[in-house]
Design a protein around this motif. Structure first.
Motif, PDB file in Angstrom:
ATOM      1  N   ASP A  27       0.841  -1.211   0.000  1.00 30.56           N
ATOM      2  CA  ASP A  27       0.000   0.000   0.000  1.00 30.56           C
ATOM      3  C   ASP A  27       0.871   1.256   0.000  1.00 30.56           C
ATOM      4  N   ARG A  28       0.337   2.307  -0.629  1.00 31.64           N
ATOM      5  CA  ARG A  28       1.045   3.585  -0.615  1.00 31.64           C
ATOM      6  C   ARG A  28       0.521   4.452   0.526  1.00 31.64           C
ATOM      7  N   VAL A  29       1.446   5.102   1.207  1.00 32.24           N
ATOM      8  CA  VAL A  29       1.076   5.982   2.319  1.00 32.24           C
ATOM      9  C   VAL A  29       1.749   7.340   2.094  1.00 32.24           C
ATOM     10  N   LEU A  30       0.953   8.385   1.925  1.00 34.04           N
ATOM     11  CA  LEU A  30       1.517   9.729   1.796  1.00 34.04           C
ATOM     12  C   LEU A  30       1.909  10.223   3.180  1.00 34.04           C
ATOM     13  N   ILE A  31       3.119  10.751   3.275  1.00 32.31           N
ATOM     14  CA  ILE A  31       3.584  11.304   4.555  1.00 32.31           C
ATOM     15  C   ILE A  31       3.886  12.781   4.314  1.00 32.31           C
ATOM     16  N   LEU A  53      -2.123  17.722  -3.147  1.00 35.21           N
ATOM     17  CA  LEU A  53      -2.114  16.576  -2.234  1.00 35.21           C
ATOM     18  C   LEU A  53      -3.173  15.547  -2.657  1.00 35.21           C
ATOM     19  N   ALA A  54      -4.349  16.047  -2.978  1.00 37.87           N
ATOM     20  CA  ALA A  54      -5.425  15.148  -3.405  1.00 37.87           C
ATOM     21  C   ALA A  54      -5.064  14.461  -4.717  1.00 37.87           C
ATOM     22  N   ALA A  55      -4.425  15.215  -5.616  1.00 36.67           N
ATOM     23  CA  ALA A  55      -4.017  14.629  -6.903  1.00 36.67           C
ATOM     24  C   ALA A  55      -2.974  13.534  -6.707  1.00 36.67           C
ATOM     25  N   LEU A  56      -2.040  13.762  -5.790  1.00 39.78           N
ATOM     26  CA  LEU A  56      -1.004  12.755  -5.530  1.00 39.78           C
ATOM     27  C   LEU A  56      -1.603  11.507  -4.879  1.00 39.78           C
ATOM     28  N   ALA A  61      -3.289   8.942   3.953  1.00 41.63           N
ATOM     29  CA  ALA A  61      -2.449  10.154   3.902  1.00 41.63           C
ATOM     30  C   ALA A  61      -2.244  10.633   5.328  1.00 41.63           C
ATOM     31  N   LEU A  62      -0.990  10.827   5.681  1.00 43.93           N
ATOM     32  CA  LEU A  62      -0.666  11.326   7.020  1.00 43.93           C
ATOM     33  C   LEU A  62      -0.366  12.812   6.887  1.00 43.93           C
ATOM     34  N   VAL A  63      -1.302  13.620   7.313  1.00 44.46           N
ATOM     35  CA  VAL A  63      -1.220  15.074   7.105  1.00 44.46           C
ATOM     36  C   VAL A  63      -1.610  15.768   8.401  1.00 44.46           C
ATOM     37  N   GLU A  64      -0.816  16.739   8.799  1.00 45.24           N
ATOM     38  CA  GLU A  64      -1.106  17.431  10.058  1.00 45.24           C
ATOM     39  C   GLU A  64      -2.269  18.403   9.910  1.00 45.24           C
ATOM     40  N   LYS A  65      -2.320  19.074   8.753  1.00 44.28           N
ATOM     41  CA  LYS A  65      -3.371  20.079   8.568  1.00 44.28           C
ATOM     42  C   LYS A  65      -4.679  19.424   8.083  1.00 44.28           C
ATOM     43  N   THR A  66      -5.748  20.187   8.153  1.00 48.38           N
ATOM     44  CA  THR A  66      -7.036  19.703   7.658  1.00 48.38           C
ATOM     45  C   THR A  66      -7.056  19.838   6.145  1.00 48.38           C
ATOM     46  N   VAL A  67      -7.387  18.760   5.463  1.00 47.35           N
ATOM     47  CA  VAL A  67      -7.470  18.812   4.003  1.00 47.35           C
ATOM     48  C   VAL A  67      -8.819  18.292   3.536  1.00 47.35           C
ATOM     49  N   ARG A  68      -9.296  18.927   2.487  1.00 46.33           N
ATOM     50  CA  ARG A  68     -10.597  18.522   1.937  1.00 46.33           C
ATOM     51  C   ARG A  68     -10.397  17.769   0.629  1.00 46.33           C
ATOM     52  N   GLY A  69     -11.342  16.936   0.326  1.00 45.82           N
ATOM     53  CA  GLY A  69     -11.357  16.276  -0.978  1.00 45.82           C
ATOM     54  C   GLY A  69     -10.320  15.195  -1.164  1.00 45.82           C
ATOM     55  N   MET A  70      -9.824  14.623  -0.068  1.00 44.47           N
ATOM     56  CA  MET A  70      -8.838  13.552  -0.224  1.00 44.47           C
ATOM     57  C   MET A  70      -9.536  12.240  -0.604  1.00 44.47           C
ATOM     58  N   PRO A  71      -8.978  11.517  -1.573  1.00 46.50           N
ATOM     59  CA  PRO A  71      -9.626  10.274  -1.998  1.00 46.50           C
ATOM     60  C   PRO A  71      -9.230   9.073  -1.146  1.00 46.50           C
ATOM     61  N   CYS A  72      -8.621   9.320   0.014  1.00 48.93           N
ATOM     62  CA  CYS A  72      -8.204   8.213   0.875  1.00 48.93           C
ATOM     63  C   CYS A  72      -8.361   8.640   2.331  1.00 48.93           C
ATOM     64  N   ALA A  73      -8.156   7.696   3.230  1.00 46.79           N
ATOM     65  CA  ALA A  73      -8.239   8.013   4.658  1.00 46.79           C
ATOM     66  C   ALA A  73      -7.115   8.982   5.033  1.00 46.79           C
TER      67      ALA A  73
END
Lengths: 86, 491
Positions: free
Chosen positions: B53-57, B91-94, B103-115
């Motif tokens: 699995d891919r995990v964005l950090i 970020l959403a595109a990646l 995706a492990l992200v500190e800030k709030t992001v909208r429209g992410m296609p993954c958890a």
């Protein structure tokens, strides 16, 4: 001390560093890391702006001591330049 | 040992009390580092992350990022580090391109296609921490590193566990650092250069001192002096900032600073001379490479002082060829395309088989750079491989900025080029064809939420027309030499 004048100068410094126009009025208590978009290059621009206002180079210790908006005002006030510019 | 994690866990077992990481006032010892990695891996698995699995950090230089990087590897999953200033849409595109599980992200992001989860909360220790048994396979994909393509479309560079281990070994062998070294790293760990330093940690078992960035340079110099650092990794623009902001203060470290690694861009001759004079006993190693082929060549400033203009010789265990247009190797002295072969060369581009086929050949990886090797094996570069603008080590594709600028009201056409910059090496200069006056502040405000800071033009000029070829391609060489273009600033 003319605090308003010093504050205006501080805001101008930060506006120039951040390359923004318009409303930008951070409080003295605001720490630099809390200012949006104040990345490495903006910090460098901020120091260069302070040096331009002071017409003097800052020491490494003086640069490190700038941790908040209030610290910039204190630095300017301590060096006396903003009042003379007013 | 087959992977970086194997090495790291062995070091942690043998030297649990040695400090692995420092960040601000915090320090993590190798034993604790191991526990955090394996406990975090268990938490990731509980969120559904599995082998492959891919995990964005996405994050800055905090202690959480190294823990997450190795925790993802411990599951046999793929780490995809992303800079913290990545705009939401990118970020959403990646996440979509990589089909990320998480995706492990500190800030709030909208429209992410993954958890999405927070890096800091994932790595906090709890009393009920479990540990997983790590999965370590050489052929598994370790990293998916997104790099800027010439058209602005990001390319995912696929690196296997064998690739990243080979790169770390090659780098360490050239630099010659070891377990007793304390290295200050103000580079983003999301970038290939900074990440490379983290990978080397797993091979050497030394101490990394993470800094949030170069900042004004003063804090970096202070950290080097306070920790009596023996190593430093920095981009050329970082040294220009250090010099401008702190004068020769770095010279106070000359008794303990054993090595420096420099990369991601070329250095000004005067900066190189300043460094060699300031640090006469320090091994100053400058690499040449790509995300696709980490650290292909190295030069050491003192020992290679007689070879002005070289980017160095092939790194240990790496071969460099100069090839003609048909891909045939050329003899020394002849000019052609630089091709690199070694264990660190990427496996492929993610989901781009055609691009992979164009880039990888029998001899190795075609860099697109033009150069020659001299009789002693030193590589000299003669031409840039593309139109990318190098802003302090970060690559900017002009097409991406131009496309956005054309969305600004009143802008009919736009062209961007690299402009020499005193501190960054290059900055973005934008030429606009517009039916009204457009202030730079307006451009900055428009782009700020859409692209990373480094991509925002420092100079904006109005122009009568953008020079283009008959096929519509921007003639950037002409655009750079403004006098040759029929335009008037501010028209």
């Amino acid at each position: 001390m003319n605090t308003d004048m010093a504050e205006d100068t501080v805001i101008e410094i930060l506006r120039n560093a951040l390359q923004v126009d318009g409303d930008f009025a951070p409080s003295d208590a605001m720490r630099l890391e809390e200012i949006p978009n104040l990345d490495s290059m903006a910090r460098v621009r901020m120091v260069l702006e302070i040096e331009r206002v002071l017409d003097d180079r800052l020491s490494m210790e003086e640069i490190i001591a700038i941790e908040s908006v209030g610290h910039i005002r204190e630095l300017l006030a301590a060096k006396g330049k903003p009042l003379a510019e007013g | 040992m087959e992977t970086l994690l194997d090495h790291l866990l062995t070091i942690a077992g043998n030297h649990p009390d040695r400090i692995a990481l420092r960040c601000g006032a915090e320090a993590v010892r190798y034993g604790e580092f191991r526990v955090r990695i394996l406990a975090t891996a268990a938490r990731l698995r509980a969120l559904g992350v599995e082998e492959g699995d891919r995990v964005l950090i996405c994050g800055g230089n905090t202690l959480a990022i190294p823990v997450l990087y190795f925790a993802v590897h411990a599951l046999g999953a793929v780490a995809a580090p992303v800079p913290p200033d990545t705009p939401e849409s990118v970020l959403a595109a990646l996440a979509a391109d990589s089909a990320a599980r998480l995706a492990l992200v500190e800030k709030t992001v909208r429209g992410m296609p993954c958890a999405v989860a927070s890096p800091s909360s994932m790595t906090e220790r709890t009393a009920s921490d479990e540990e997983i048994k790590p999965v370590c396979r050489r052929e598994a994909i370790a990293d998916l590193l997104y790099t800027t393509g010439t058209t602005g479309r990001k390319k995912g560079v696929v690196l296997t566990q064998a690739n990243v281990l080979a790169a770390a070994r090659n780098i360490t062998e050239f630099i010659g650092n070891g377990p007793d070294d304390v290295e200050v790293v103000p580079l983003p760990l999301s970038h290939s250069f900074g990440l490379g330093r983290l990978r080397c940690l797993a091979v050497t078992g030394n101490t990394l001192v993470l800094e949030p960035g170069v900042g004004t340079g003063a804090q970096v110099v202070k950290r080097i002096l306070d920790t009596r650092a023996t190593g430093l990794a920095l981009v050329p623009a970082g040294f220009d900032i250090l010099r401008r902001m702190t004068g020769d203060a770095l010279g106070k470290a000359r008794e303990h600073l054993r090595y420096i690694e420099i990369g991601s861009a070329s250095i000004r001759p005067e900066t190189r001379q300043w460094l060699t004079e300031l640090l006469p006993h320090t091994r100053i190693c400058h690499h040449y490479g790509l995300t696709e082929a980490s650290r292909a060549a190295f030069t050491e400033y003192h020992s290679d002082n007689h070879k002005a203009g070289t980017v160095g010789r092939a790194a240990p265990n790496v071969e460099i060829f100069i090839c003609d247009e048909a891909g045939r190797p050329l003899p020394a002295g002849e000019t052609g395309e630089v091709v690199v072969r070694g264990g660190m060369v990427m496996r492929e581009y993610w989901n781009q088989p055609e691009l992979t086929q164009q880039t990888l050949c029998r001899e190795g990886l075609k860099t697109g750079d033009i150069g020659y090797l001299d009789a002693d094996g030193y590589l000299f570069l003669l031409g840039r491989r593309n139109d990318l603008i190098n802003v302090g080590g970060r690559k900017v594709a002009p097409d991406e900025i131009e496309e956005l600028l054309c969305q600004l009201e009143g802008v009919e056409d736009a062209g961007c080029v690299g402009e020499p910059d005193e501190l960054l090496g290059e900055c973005v200069k934008a030429y606009l064809v517009a039916d009204r006056e457009i202030r730079r502040a307006e451009v900055v405000a428009f782009l700020r939420s859409r692209v990373e800071e480094c991509k925002i033009p420092q100079i904006v000029e109005r122009i009568a027309r953008i020079p283009r070829t008959s096929s519509g391609k921007i003639q950037r060489q002409i655009l750079r030499s403004a006098k040759e273009v029929a335009w008037t600033s501010g028209q």
